[in-house]
Design a protein around this motif. Structure first.
Motif, PDB file in Angstrom:
ATOM      1  N   ARG A 134      50.556  85.746  53.408  1.00  0.00           N
ATOM      2  CA  ARG A 134      50.394  84.434  54.031  1.00  0.00           C
ATOM      3  C   ARG A 134      49.550  83.566  53.114  1.00  0.00           C
ATOM      4  NH1 ARG A 134      48.609  87.058  58.834  1.00  0.00           N
ATOM      5  NH2 ARG A 134      46.591  86.044  58.580  1.00  0.00           N
ATOM      6  N   ARG A 135      49.911  82.294  53.007  1.00  0.00           N
ATOM      7  CA  ARG A 135      49.061  81.346  52.301  1.00  0.00           C
ATOM      8  C   ARG A 135      47.851  81.033  53.182  1.00  0.00           C
ATOM      9  NH1 ARG A 135      48.837  81.555  47.525  1.00  0.00           N
ATOM     10  NH2 ARG A 135      50.812  81.786  46.486  1.00  0.00           N
ATOM     11  N   MET A 136      46.712  80.888  52.548  1.00  0.00           N
ATOM     12  CA  MET A 136      45.480  80.606  53.280  1.00  0.00           C
ATOM     13  C   MET A 136      44.987  79.213  52.893  1.00  0.00           C
ATOM     14  SD  MET A 136      44.854  83.377  55.063  1.00  0.00           S
ATOM     15  CE  MET A 136      43.100  83.389  55.428  1.00  0.00           C
ATOM     16  N   GLY A 137      45.140  78.263  53.799  1.00  0.00           N
ATOM     17  CA  GLY A 137      44.623  76.923  53.558  1.00  0.00           C
ATOM     18  C   GLY A 137      45.396  76.159  52.499  1.00  0.00           C
ATOM     19  N   GLN A 138      44.861  75.016  52.141  1.00  0.00           N
ATOM     20  CA  GLN A 138      45.460  74.116  51.157  1.00  0.00           C
ATOM     21  C   GLN A 138      44.851  74.400  49.781  1.00  0.00           C
ATOM     22  OE1 GLN A 138      47.717  71.365  51.572  1.00  0.00           O
ATOM     23  NE2 GLN A 138      47.657  71.247  49.337  1.00  0.00           N
ATOM     24  N   PRO A 139      45.679  74.547  48.738  1.00  0.00           N
ATOM     25  CA  PRO A 139      45.108  74.665  47.386  1.00  0.00           C
ATOM     26  C   PRO A 139      44.182  73.485  47.104  1.00  0.00           C
ATOM     27  CG  PRO A 139      47.448  75.189  47.344  1.00  0.00           C
ATOM     28  CD  PRO A 139      47.151  74.652  48.719  1.00  0.00           C
ATOM     29  N   VAL A 140      43.073  73.762  46.428  1.00  0.00           N
ATOM     30  CA  VAL A 140      42.064  72.724  46.221  1.00  0.00           C
ATOM     31  C   VAL A 140      41.388  72.917  44.868  1.00  0.00           C
ATOM     32  CG1 VAL A 140      40.266  74.096  47.354  1.00  0.00           C
ATOM     33  CG2 VAL A 140      40.045  71.610  47.263  1.00  0.00           C
ATOM     34  N   ARG A 141      40.985  71.799  44.272  1.00  0.00           N
ATOM     35  CA  ARG A 141      40.213  71.877  43.032  1.00  0.00           C
ATOM     36  C   ARG A 141      38.733  71.877  43.385  1.00  0.00           C
ATOM     37  NH1 ARG A 141      43.049  69.739  37.667  1.00  0.00           N
ATOM     38  NH2 ARG A 141      45.209  69.609  38.360  1.00  0.00           N
ATOM     39  N   ARG A 194      42.138  76.300  43.052  1.00  0.00           N
ATOM     40  CA  ARG A 194      42.055  77.543  43.819  1.00  0.00           C
ATOM     41  C   ARG A 194      43.233  77.628  44.778  1.00  0.00           C
ATOM     42  NH1 ARG A 194      36.956  79.564  47.569  1.00  0.00           N
ATOM     43  NH2 ARG A 194      38.027  81.310  48.597  1.00  0.00           N
ATOM     44  N   ARG A 195      43.892  78.780  44.764  1.00  0.00           N
ATOM     45  CA  ARG A 195      45.071  79.007  45.596  1.00  0.00           C
ATOM     46  C   ARG A 195      44.908  80.387  46.240  1.00  0.00           C
ATOM     47  NH1 ARG A 195      50.491  76.881  45.572  1.00  0.00           N
ATOM     48  NH2 ARG A 195      52.090  78.486  45.907  1.00  0.00           N
ATOM     49  N   TRP A 198      42.621  81.408  40.607  1.00  0.00           N
ATOM     50  CA  TRP A 198      41.996  80.218  40.018  1.00  0.00           C
ATOM     51  C   TRP A 198      42.728  79.844  38.740  1.00  0.00           C
ATOM     52  CZ3 TRP A 198      37.778  77.885  42.393  1.00  0.00           C
ATOM     53  CH2 TRP A 198      37.130  78.619  43.402  1.00  0.00           C
ATOM     54  N   PHE A 199      43.194  78.601  38.670  1.00  0.00           N
ATOM     55  CA  PHE A 199      43.942  78.121  37.519  1.00  0.00           C
ATOM     56  C   PHE A 199      43.124  77.063  36.776  1.00  0.00           C
ATOM     57  CE2 PHE A 199      46.913  79.476  40.771  1.00  0.00           C
ATOM     58  CZ  PHE A 199      47.763  80.319  40.073  1.00  0.00           C
ATOM     59  N   PRO A 200      42.945  77.226  35.459  1.00  0.00           N
ATOM     60  CA  PRO A 200      42.166  76.244  34.700  1.00  0.00           C
ATOM     61  C   PRO A 200      42.867  74.895  34.668  1.00  0.00           C
ATOM     62  CG  PRO A 200      43.257  77.778  33.212  1.00  0.00           C
ATOM     63  CD  PRO A 200      43.477  78.299  34.597  1.00  0.00           C
ATOM     64  N   PRO A 201      42.133  73.807  34.429  1.00  0.00           N
ATOM     65  CA  PRO A 201      42.735  72.471  34.434  1.00  0.00           C
ATOM     66  C   PRO A 201      43.937  72.336  33.510  1.00  0.00           C
ATOM     67  CG  PRO A 201      40.347  72.295  34.357  1.00  0.00           C
ATOM     68  CD  PRO A 201      40.669  73.751  34.192  1.00  0.00           C
ATOM     69  N   ALA A 202      43.905  72.962  32.339  1.00  0.00           N
ATOM     70  CA  ALA A 202      45.009  72.850  31.387  1.00  0.00           C
ATOM     71  C   ALA A 202      46.309  73.380  31.961  1.00  0.00           C
ATOM     72  CB  ALA A 202      44.667  73.597  30.092  1.00  0.00           C
ATOM     73  N   VAL A 203      46.209  74.370  32.861  1.00  0.00           N
ATOM     74  CA  VAL A 203      47.402  74.918  33.522  1.00  0.00           C
ATOM     75  C   VAL A 203      47.749  74.093  34.757  1.00  0.00           C
ATOM     76  CG1 VAL A 203      48.325  76.914  34.770  1.00  0.00           C
ATOM     77  CG2 VAL A 203      47.036  77.253  32.645  1.00  0.00           C
ATOM     78  N   LEU A 217      51.703  74.120  41.868  1.00  0.00           N
ATOM     79  CA  LEU A 217      50.610  75.019  42.235  1.00  0.00           C
ATOM     80  C   LEU A 217      49.729  74.411  43.325  1.00  0.00           C
ATOM     81  CD1 LEU A 217      49.439  76.335  38.737  1.00  0.00           C
ATOM     82  CD2 LEU A 217      50.792  77.564  40.446  1.00  0.00           C
ATOM     83  N   ALA A 218      49.743  73.097  43.456  1.00  0.00           N
ATOM     84  CA  ALA A 218      48.920  72.421  44.453  1.00  0.00           C
ATOM     85  C   ALA A 218      49.613  72.327  45.806  1.00  0.00           C
ATOM     86  CB  ALA A 218      48.541  71.020  43.965  1.00  0.00           C
TER      87      ALA A 218
END
Length: 242
Positions: free
Chosen positions: A94-101, A122-123, A141-146, A153-154
């Protein structure tokens, strides 16, 4: 190295699935149609389908062909060596919450090579046991460049082809090597609640970092699993007896 024909076909189908041309449960083009479209043999098309099945992106239906999976699989953190597929190691999730920076914890920021105060995407996902109970809480956790090059991903919904393939397509960077570190500690209150457990709760923590061929990080995943559910078995050669 140029992609082989079956890899090109698989990659094209992944893209069409991720972009929404084929949704969950939709039937993919027939093997005959793909043979004609790509001017290849049926064996080549079947090999492309086998790749997508191993990814967990499609399922076979007798007499109908292949459909996009309605329940994508996800893996706990770590254990991403060669031959580890979503089908063999994946579970419902299950996805947990909304992806967020946000600014990650110090150990994650260090693994991603971030500057002090720099954010990452964060996902979160909750990997489940067969009966539907929580197994592992994983924060990717995905770095900004990715993250900047991979807008999907968002989104909350799962990426049917899997994040690894999606990132590779979007950035041209693929995982070349990974590092897994396992530690033990007590869970925090939010972690225990997500896992459906009460405190105090001992957990095993898998920290997985995937890097490209240049050594730059693509993702850092932290998986938190109740100690009674965590298990890792490895088989390896110990050489010939003397």
């Amino acid at each position: 190295m140029p992609m082989l024909k079956y890899e090109q076909i698989a990659d094209s189908l992944r893209r069409r699935i991720t972009e929404g041309e084929f949704g969950p449960g939709d039937l993919l083009p027939s093997g005959r149609d793909l043979c004609e479209q790509w001017s290849v043999s049926r064996a080549t098309v079947n090999k492309a389908f086998d790749v997508l099945r191993a990814d967990g992106a499609i399922v076979a239906h007798q007499g109908l062909g292949f459909r996009v999976t309605e329940t994508p699989l996800a893996r706990p953190a770590g254990g991403r060596g060669i031959g580890a597929t979503r089908v063999s190691n994946g579970r419902p999730f299950r996805r947990m919450g909304q992806p967020v920076r946000e600014v990650p914890p110090a150990h994650v920021a260090d693994a991603l090579g971030l500057r002090p105060g720099e954010t990452a995407l964060r996902r979160d996902r909750l990997v489940l046991l067969p009966e539907g109970a929580p197994l592992s809480l994983v924060s990717a956790w995905f770095p900004p460049a990715v993250a900047d090059q991979c807008p999907k991903l968002a989104q909350v919904k799962p990426i049917a082809e899997g994040t690894t393939h999606y990132i590779t397509r979007q950035t041209g960077r693929s995982p070349a090597w990974g590092t897994d570190t396992t530690t033990v500690r007590l869970a925090g209150a939010a972690e225990a609640e997500a896992l459906g457990r009460s405190l105090p709760l001992a957990v095993a923590v898998d920290l997985h970092v995937a890097r490209d061929s240049e050594g730059s990080p693509l993702v850092c995943e932290e998986g938190v699993t109740p100690s009674g559910l965590w298990e890792r078995t490895e088989n390896y050669s110990m050489g010939s007896a003397s």
